[in-house]
Write a protein that holds these residues in place. Sequence first.
Motif, mmCIF file in Angstrom:
data_model
loop_
_atom_site.group_PDB
_atom_site.id
_atom_site.type_symbol
_atom_site.label_atom_id
_atom_site.label_comp_id
_atom_site.label_asym_id
_atom_site.label_seq_id
_atom_site.Cartn_x
_atom_site.Cartn_y
_atom_site.Cartn_z
ATOM 1 N N ASN A 1 -52.727 9.306 -36.335
ATOM 2 C CA ASN A 1 -52.560 7.997 -35.696
ATOM 3 C C ASN A 1 -52.849 6.872 -36.684
ATOM 4 N N LEU A 2 -53.879 7.074 -37.513
ATOM 5 C CA LEU A 2 -54.210 6.064 -38.523
ATOM 6 C C LEU A 2 -53.094 5.957 -39.562
ATOM 7 N N ASN A 3 -52.513 7.094 -39.930
ATOM 8 C CA ASN A 3 -51.418 7.100 -40.908
ATOM 9 C C ASN A 3 -50.193 6.370 -40.360
ATOM 10 N N GLU A 4 -49.899 6.590 -39.084
ATOM 11 C CA GLU A 4 -48.674 6.057 -38.478
ATOM 12 C C GLU A 4 -48.871 4.689 -37.834
ATOM 13 N N GLY A 5 -50.125 4.210 -37.789
ATOM 14 C CA GLY A 5 -50.387 2.909 -37.171
ATOM 15 C C GLY A 5 -50.241 2.925 -35.669
ATOM 16 N N LYS A 6 -50.548 4.065 -35.051
ATOM 17 C CA LYS A 6 -50.469 4.165 -33.586
ATOM 18 C C LYS A 6 -51.736 3.593 -32.971
ATOM 19 N N GLU A 7 -51.772 2.280 -32.888
ATOM 20 C CA GLU A 7 -52.956 1.590 -32.380
ATOM 21 C C GLU A 7 -53.081 1.718 -30.865
ATOM 22 N N GLN A 8 -54.296 1.467 -30.392
ATOM 23 C CA GLN A 8 -54.533 1.413 -28.957
ATOM 24 C C GLN A 8 -53.704 0.292 -28.350
ATOM 25 N N GLN A 9 -53.071 0.559 -27.218
ATOM 26 C CA GLN A 9 -52.277 -0.448 -26.531
ATOM 27 C C GLN A 9 -53.045 -0.979 -25.322
ATOM 28 N N PHE A 10 -53.068 -2.300 -25.198
ATOM 29 C CA PHE A 10 -53.791 -2.945 -24.103
ATOM 30 C C PHE A 10 -52.787 -3.552 -23.124
ATOM 31 N N PRO A 11 -53.062 -3.475 -21.819
ATOM 32 C CA PRO A 11 -52.108 -4.007 -20.839
ATOM 33 C C PRO A 11 -52.362 -5.472 -20.491
ATOM 34 N N PHE A 12 -51.287 -6.219 -20.295
ATOM 35 C CA PHE A 12 -51.371 -7.573 -19.751
ATOM 36 C C PHE A 12 -50.322 -7.672 -18.654
#
Length: 350
Positions: A106-117
Amino acid sequence: MPKNLKFNKKFLFNVALLFFVCLFIIALGALRVSYTQPIVLSDAKLIHIKEGDSLNSICHRLTEDGFINDCIGVKVLSKIDSRIGQIKKGVYALSPNTPLNEFVANLNEGKEQQFPFTILEGENIYQVLTKLDSTVFLDNDLESDSLAEISKKLSLVTDTPEGWLYPDTYYYSAYTSASALLSRAVVKQKEVLTQLWQQKQSDLLVKTPYEALILASIVEKESSLASERKLIASVFHNRLVKRMRLQTDPTVIYGVWDEYKGDITRKHLKQKTAYNTYRINGLPPTPIANPSQASIEAVLNPAVTDYYYFVASGTGGHVFNTTLAEHNKSVQDYLKQMKLLKNDTSEKGQ
């Protein structure tokens, strides 16, 4: 050289080779166990990866916090494959029992946590802006802007972004700008409005997509049941055709939003604002909320009725009427029902 000596050398060589192969397999197994070890957590948490952080430093943080046992796999394999050590900054999720290698990927691919709005159906721009102020990990670059300035940032030509935000849940990564987030809602609302405008009835009094958005926002605020949207739209269309004022409370409330405390008063109804449809003719100058796709569709394809009035039924819906006399009777019936309900509630509370 004696045959048995040659045999012994070959045998010893094979034994040594086998020994080193076994060591290699054991070492690979140890690396695999280390690199795929589960992250031990009781609950999910977030980890911030800053500019300049290395994979080794992050691994050590996890070790110090007791989330993993060691960093042997990470250290060795990142030297063998340099791509493993290439990580992207951001905020990432650490989930219980996630294998360490999945987290590294995830760190390699930039799969960051997604936050909802979430923009709710019928919310107005003031309510959306208030939510932005308390939204985590969002860069609120709209905080000090006027509505006109916000419109400009969202690439709108209107003086307010009201009505242009498609109600939905939008996911964003940490430190996304509020303008970038709302721009996605604007794009979606434009797409929906353009598509539905092409499918509208041909004899509508509503002449532009923006007028449709304005009327749809009123229908959204008046609709308590999805099944009634087209009926409510028909009432407003019929009134516009007859040049009757729309006389709808949500427009009054919007015009006095700064002073509105939850109850509409006679003073509000008499106060002349650009939005008070008891005092102005036709549509207000802008939408009063962000309408759903269903409300836009209802306005562009209303039911065909002879209704000019509606009032709450007291059971969640509305009663629709053709004449003022019928409407006045429905209003009285509603008031009686509310009085009985209030008395019944008071008796139960004693």
